[in-house]
Design a protein around this motif. Structure first.
Motif, short mmCIF file in Angstrom:
data_model
loop_
_atom_site.label_atom_id
_atom_site.label_comp_id
_atom_site.label_asym_id
_atom_site.label_seq_id
_atom_site.Cartn_x
_atom_site.Cartn_y
_atom_site.Cartn_z
N UNK A 193 15.71 -110.07 11.89
CA UNK A 193 15.60 -110.05 10.42
C UNK A 193 16.30 -108.83 9.83
N UNK A 194 16.13 -107.67 10.51
CA UNK A 194 16.82 -106.47 10.03
C UNK A 194 18.33 -106.64 10.13
N UNK A 246 23.58 -107.82 7.54
CA UNK A 246 24.70 -108.74 7.33
C UNK A 246 24.76 -109.20 5.87
N UNK A 247 23.56 -109.41 5.26
CA UNK A 247 23.53 -109.82 3.84
C UNK A 247 24.13 -108.73 2.96
N UNK A 248 23.84 -107.47 3.29
CA UNK A 248 24.43 -106.38 2.50
C UNK A 248 25.95 -106.37 2.65
N UNK A 270 8.02 -111.51 18.78
CA UNK A 270 7.89 -111.12 17.36
C UNK A 270 8.73 -109.88 17.06
N UNK A 271 8.74 -108.92 17.99
CA UNK A 271 9.54 -107.71 17.79
C UNK A 271 11.03 -108.05 17.72
N UNK A 272 11.46 -108.98 18.60
CA UNK A 272 12.88 -109.40 18.56
C UNK A 272 13.21 -110.09 17.24
#
Length: 622
Positions: free
Chosen positions: A465-466, A471-473, A458-460
């Motif tokens: 996600x971060x 990348x989206x930015x 879950x941490x990975x």
């Protein structure tokens, strides 16, 4: 400018303040409908003045200084001064100096709540700045002037957080520095700002004097042109503090004399003001913008190009820009102001500031939530570790106990063979139970390790996600650059269309010239037709004269016929003359355009055809 009493009050509050001649920005009058956001800005400036008067840094100021400060606030904010209100408000407080919390009720009740008319906000800011800047900065160290430092101080108050003591977070510092670099025409250096922020790793904010030192000493090298830096600071100050969205020279058509005059126009969210020149000393008028206003482009006329019109409820204003690009920029800027008014937004920069604050608060809440979740996971992991340690200690104790029992069993083996067998069976049963417990504990340990692996997974996923967000930015930035390039291509296409339009205009001009030539030929033919008509009128008059002569000759012939019959017989031999003069014929007489003569119908028709052919040949020759 401050009056003499106001200057004396400043000297009482801060004796070391010196009177200087500075180029002050134009006055800014704030309407009453903006008081809600203005109240927070005024409190920030008053907080600086109050802090400057707190010489001992105890958070308290003497009543005499606060009384002079209050009088100066009354004067600058144009509030009727009640000299007894201060004494009456604090008559029950004999504890000496007042804190900020103790002075705040009086400030709200007798000053901020009584603002009834427009006042010069910049004069108010200048008064608070005068009280505090000499005690906190050293002008000889700065590469910017005191006036530029004052503008940076105003920008700090605008961008700072609504918490006391006032600070500005690094995100807003970056926003301000980006504005300055953009005004200088220089690119933003992310590494440079990151290095500076790394050096300030102990805190995530700056106070106002650190920001002034950053702009005037640290961030910009001394090799930079001071005048350029001053102009850029003034540009950012005009945009953020004075709410000047656009300014420049344009031509305006008068309403009475209808003459065109060059004016310096200044666009703000609710008005378009025009001045004699760019120093903003002599205002000629305001165009008040509201939700019912509209701006439209006009065709060139009266020798003026790049025209557009601003239509208001009571009147309209015709304006001429210097070129098509400036015209389009002004139209778009004015339309943006009208749209913001329709949406109920008076200050685009203030709305952007609030959105940035909301985004920071949202990110901070997300980070706190993530930290809380990680903390809970770590606590759960530590609890499991403690459980495993307890289980290990129990197993060690059980192993030690089993070894002790084994020694006792061996010691009694020789004497108690039968009992040994029973003890051995009992021991086997105990061992089986222990093995079952060990298997159960191992299963629980495996489940715990599986849970730990799930938490790590879950941490990975959170890290992925971060990374996707970053990348989206980056993709968003790439799309923004692509949109900018598409806009440039659109501008190039628009220029090409304008060239085609100019070519069409030239062709239309050539067609107009040919049309004028045809009109000239038509006028010439009409003149010839008029001359022919005049000639026909002249021939008609000659025909009338010939007819009158013919009538006289006819009368003479009748008289001659009555006198002699012999003459008639002679004349009868010549048939042509009989037709000309015989008195007995009562039919209609024919008179041509060539004199006194009479013809048959067939001869007359032939004469007409010959005359018409000659006339047509003459017209073709011309």
């Amino acid at each position: 400018m401050y009056n003499s009493t106001y200057r004396e009050g400043l000297k009482l509050l801060s004796p070391e303040v010196k009177t200087e001649t500075q180029t002050e920005p134009p006055s800014v009058l704030v309407p009453l409908e903006d008081k809600m956001w203005l109240r927070e800005e005024l409190l920030k400036a008053i907080w600086h003045a109050f802090t400057a008067l707190d010489v001992d840094h105890r958070g308290k100021v003497s009543k005499s200084q606060l009384k002079v400060l209050s009088y100066n606030l009354y004067t600058v904010m144009k509030i009727p001064h009640d000299p007894m209100s201060f004494e009456e408000h604090f008559k029950d407080d004999d504890k000496g100096p007042l804190s900020n919390e103790g002075y705040m009720p009086y400030l709200n009740r007798y000053i901020l709540d009584k603002v009834q008319e427009d006042f010069d906000v910049l004069e108010f800011y200048r008064m608070c700045w005068t009280l505090c800047y000499r005690k906190n900065i050293h002008p000889q160290r700065l590469i910017i002037s005191d006036n530029d430092a004052f503008k940076v101080w105003c920008i700090f108050n605008f961008l700072s957080e609504d918490k006391y003591p006032l600070v500005i977070v690094f995100e807003e510092v970056e926003y301000f520095l980006r504005k300055l670099m953009e005004a200088m025409g220089m690119g933003w250096c992310e590494e440079r700002f990151t290095d500076y922020r790394t050096k300030q790793s102990t805190k995530s904010w700056l106070n106002v004097w650190e920001l002034i030192e950053l702009v005037g000493v640290t961030y910009f090298s001394k090799d930079i042109d001071r005048q350029i830096l001053s102009m850029c600071i003034n540009e950012v100050f005009s945009e953020l503090i004075l709410n000047i969205l656009k300014q420049g020279y344009m031509m305006k058509k008068g309403h009475k004399r209808k003459n065109w005059t060059e004016r310096w126009f200044v666009l703000r969210p609710t008005s378009l003001s025009y001045y004699v020149c760019e120093d903003l000393t002599e205002k000629k008028g305001d165009i008040v913008l509201d939700q019912s206003c509209c701006v439209e482009s006009l065709l060139d006329k009266d020798g003026k190009k790049c025209l557009f019109i601003i239509k208001c409820i009571d009147k309209s204003f015709e304006i001429s820009a210097s070129d098509k690009k400036k015209k389009q920029e002004w139209i778009q800027a004015i339309q943006m102001c009208i749209q913001l008014l329709r949406l109920g937004l008076l200050s685009p920069h203030r709305d952007a500031l609030l959105r940035r604050r909301e985004l920071r608060q949202k990110q901070q809440l997300e980070q706190e939530d993530l930290a809380e979740r990680m903390k809970n996971l770590q606590a759960a992991n530590e609890a499991k570790q403690r459980q495993l340690e307890d289980m290990r200690m129990k197993m060690e104790e059980a192993t030690a106990k089993a070894a002790l029992e084994e020694l006792r069993r061996k010691k009694k083996q020789s004497d108690l063979q039968d009992r040994y067998r029973l003890d051995l069976e009992r021991e086997k049963m105990v061992r089986q139970e222990m093995e079952e417990q060990m298997a159960q504990k191992s299963s629980e340990l495996e489940q715990y390790l599986q849970r730990v692996r799930e938490l790590e997974d879950m941490y990975h996923r959170l890290e992925d996600a971060l990374e996707d967000e970053r990348q989206a930015k980056q993709d968003e930035e790439a799309m923004r650059k692509l949109q900018a390039r598409l806009l440039e291509e659109e501008a190039a296409k628009r220029a090409e269309l304008e060239q085609i339009y100019l070519k069409q205009q030239r062709e239309l001009s050539q067609t107009e010239a040919e049309k004028e030539e045809l009109i000239a030929e038509q006028l010439a033919k009409e003149q010839e037709l008029q001359a022919a008509s005049q000639q026909l009128d002249k021939l008609e008059k000659e025909r009338q004269g010939a007819l009158e002569q013919y009538q006289e000759v006819s009368k003479k012939l009748e008289r001659a016929a009555n006198k002699t019959k012999t003459w008639k017989d002679k004349v009868a031999k010549h048939e042509g003359l009989v037709r000309l003069i015989q008195p007995g014929h009562k039919g209609p007489q024919r008179i041509t355009n060539w004199g006194l003569a009479s013809f048959t119908d067939i001869e007359l028709e032939q004469r007409k055809k010959t005359w018409q052919e000659k006339k047509n040949q003459g017209a073709q020759a011309q």
